[in-house]
Motif scaffolding. Structure first.
Motif, short mmCIF file in Angstrom:
data_model
loop_
_atom_site.label_atom_id
_atom_site.label_comp_id
_atom_site.label_asym_id
_atom_site.label_seq_id
_atom_site.Cartn_x
_atom_site.Cartn_y
_atom_site.Cartn_z
N ASN A 8 22.65 -16.57 48.61
CA ASN A 8 21.84 -15.59 47.88
C ASN A 8 22.56 -15.20 46.60
O ASN A 8 23.78 -15.22 46.52
CB ASN A 8 21.60 -14.34 48.74
CG ASN A 8 20.80 -14.66 49.99
OD1 ASN A 8 19.99 -15.56 50.01
ND2 ASN A 8 21.06 -13.92 51.04
N LYS A 9 21.77 -14.83 45.62
CA LYS A 9 22.30 -14.47 44.31
C LYS A 9 21.69 -13.14 43.89
O LYS A 9 20.51 -12.87 44.12
CB LYS A 9 21.91 -15.56 43.31
CG LYS A 9 22.58 -15.47 41.97
CD LYS A 9 22.06 -16.53 41.01
CE LYS A 9 22.34 -17.93 41.51
NZ LYS A 9 22.02 -18.96 40.50
N VAL A 10 22.52 -12.30 43.27
CA VAL A 10 22.05 -11.01 42.77
C VAL A 10 22.72 -10.77 41.41
O VAL A 10 23.81 -11.28 41.15
CB VAL A 10 22.37 -9.87 43.77
CG1 VAL A 10 23.86 -9.66 43.91
CG2 VAL A 10 21.67 -8.59 43.38
N PHE A 11 22.06 -10.02 40.56
CA PHE A 11 22.63 -9.65 39.27
C PHE A 11 22.82 -8.15 39.25
O PHE A 11 21.87 -7.39 39.48
CB PHE A 11 21.71 -10.10 38.13
CG PHE A 11 21.61 -11.59 38.02
CD1 PHE A 11 22.49 -12.31 37.24
CD2 PHE A 11 20.64 -12.30 38.74
CE1 PHE A 11 22.42 -13.69 37.16
CE2 PHE A 11 20.56 -13.68 38.66
CZ PHE A 11 21.45 -14.37 37.87
N ILE A 12 24.04 -7.71 38.98
CA ILE A 12 24.41 -6.31 38.98
C ILE A 12 24.56 -5.86 37.53
O ILE A 12 25.28 -6.49 36.75
CB ILE A 12 25.74 -6.07 39.72
CG1 ILE A 12 25.70 -6.64 41.13
CG2 ILE A 12 26.14 -4.61 39.70
CD1 ILE A 12 24.78 -5.92 42.05
N LYS A 13 23.87 -4.76 37.18
CA LYS A 13 23.96 -4.24 35.83
C LYS A 13 25.33 -3.58 35.65
O LYS A 13 25.76 -2.79 36.47
CB LYS A 13 22.87 -3.22 35.55
CG LYS A 13 22.80 -2.77 34.12
CD LYS A 13 21.59 -1.89 33.90
CE LYS A 13 21.39 -1.52 32.47
NZ LYS A 13 22.51 -1.01 31.75
N ASN A 14 26.02 -3.96 34.59
CA ASN A 14 27.32 -3.38 34.29
C ASN A 14 27.16 -1.97 33.78
O ASN A 14 26.22 -1.67 33.03
CB ASN A 14 28.06 -4.23 33.24
CG ASN A 14 28.33 -5.63 33.73
OD1 ASN A 14 28.50 -5.85 34.93
ND2 ASN A 14 28.36 -6.58 32.81
N GLU A 15 28.08 -1.09 34.20
CA GLU A 15 28.04 0.29 33.71
C GLU A 15 28.30 0.30 32.21
O GLU A 15 29.08 -0.48 31.70
CB GLU A 15 29.10 1.13 34.42
CG GLU A 15 28.77 1.43 35.86
CD GLU A 15 29.75 2.40 36.47
OE1 GLU A 15 30.16 3.36 35.79
OE2 GLU A 15 30.13 2.15 37.63
N SER A 61 26.67 -0.72 29.77
CA SER A 61 26.36 -1.96 29.07
C SER A 61 24.99 -2.46 29.53
O SER A 61 24.50 -2.08 30.59
CB SER A 61 27.42 -3.02 29.39
OG SER A 61 27.04 -4.27 28.91
N SER A 62 24.39 -3.28 28.73
CA SER A 62 23.11 -3.87 29.13
C SER A 62 23.32 -5.26 29.75
O SER A 62 22.37 -5.97 30.04
CB SER A 62 22.17 -3.97 27.93
OG SER A 62 22.75 -4.80 26.94
N ASP A 63 24.58 -5.63 29.94
CA ASP A 63 24.93 -6.93 30.52
C ASP A 63 24.84 -6.88 32.05
O ASP A 63 24.96 -5.83 32.67
CB ASP A 63 26.34 -7.34 30.13
CG ASP A 63 26.47 -7.59 28.63
OD1 ASP A 63 25.46 -7.94 28.00
OD2 ASP A 63 27.59 -7.42 28.12
N TYR A 64 24.64 -8.06 32.61
CA TYR A 64 24.59 -8.20 34.06
C TYR A 64 25.66 -9.18 34.52
O TYR A 64 25.98 -10.13 33.82
CB TYR A 64 23.22 -8.71 34.51
CG TYR A 64 22.12 -7.69 34.35
CD1 TYR A 64 21.75 -6.91 35.43
CD2 TYR A 64 21.47 -7.51 33.13
CE1 TYR A 64 20.74 -5.96 35.31
CE2 TYR A 64 20.47 -6.57 32.99
CZ TYR A 64 20.11 -5.79 34.08
OH TYR A 64 19.13 -4.85 33.96
#
Length: 189
Positions: A104-111, A113-116
């Motif tokens: 499984n894959k998930v993208f976590i939003k960086n604090e 920042s708008s990056d994941y």
């Protein structure tokens, strides 16, 4: 999974071809020409995700080492629910191997920042069954086999309770896994 017996040498099985696991029980009877011998195999429960290549390699290695690999979906249902089937099959095993593959894959939003950041994790049933095996067998009788994601063992997202668990790194030759089984107390259960 099981393997067709190619030859017998001093009551040791040499393997060659793969046949379905539902064609074997915990006792294998072989007529070697000089009589019949029964080989009772220690059952090993294998937890896995979607990586069928790793699952088959581990199963083959376990069989070649003289154990009977138990893979839940290969076992008969007998009208049981999944959890009943899991409990039933595990109750007949002496130790377990948990294949943690990045299914499984998930993208976590960086604090700030708008990056994941991309993280991978094993299927949730694998994590559940890992905990169940630890509860059933104790930590010393459960092997955690970590499969890399894109060749790396980083960016795994696991429950923090598992972060202190020592794992075996997956390699194509399964050397670390074989060494762990041979050098650990798994044969003495």
């Amino acid at each position: 999974m099981i393997y067709i017996v190619k030859s017998i040498e001093l009551n040791k099985i040499k393997t060659n071809d793969i046949i379905p696991n539902d064609q074997i029980t915990s006792t294998l009877t072989i007529n070697s020409g000089s009589g019949i011998s029964n080989i009772n195999k220690t059952k090993v429960f294998i937890v896995h995700g979607h990586n069928s290549i790793v699952r088959e390699k581990v199963s083959k290695l376990i069989f070649e080492m003289g154990f009977e690999p138990i893979i839940l979906f290969e076992r008969p249902n007998n009208g049981l629910t999944i959890i009943e089937k899991l409990e039933n099959e595990i109750s007949n095993c002496k130790f377990g191997i948990v294949i943690m593959s990045p299914d499984n894959k998930v993208f976590i939003k960086n604090e700030n920042s708008s990056d994941y950041t991309e993280l991978v994790y094993p299927r949730l049933n694998v994590i559940f069954e890992f905990g169940y095996l630890i509860g059933k067998f104790g930590r010393s009788n459960v092997i955690y086999l970590s499969v890399p994601y894109n060749g790396k063992f980083e960016n795994y997202d696991l429950p923090s309770d598992l972060l202190g668990y020592v794992w075996i790194h997956y390699t194509d030759d399964l050397k670390e896994l074989k060494d762990e089984i041979n050098n650990g107390s798994y044969r003495n259960n």
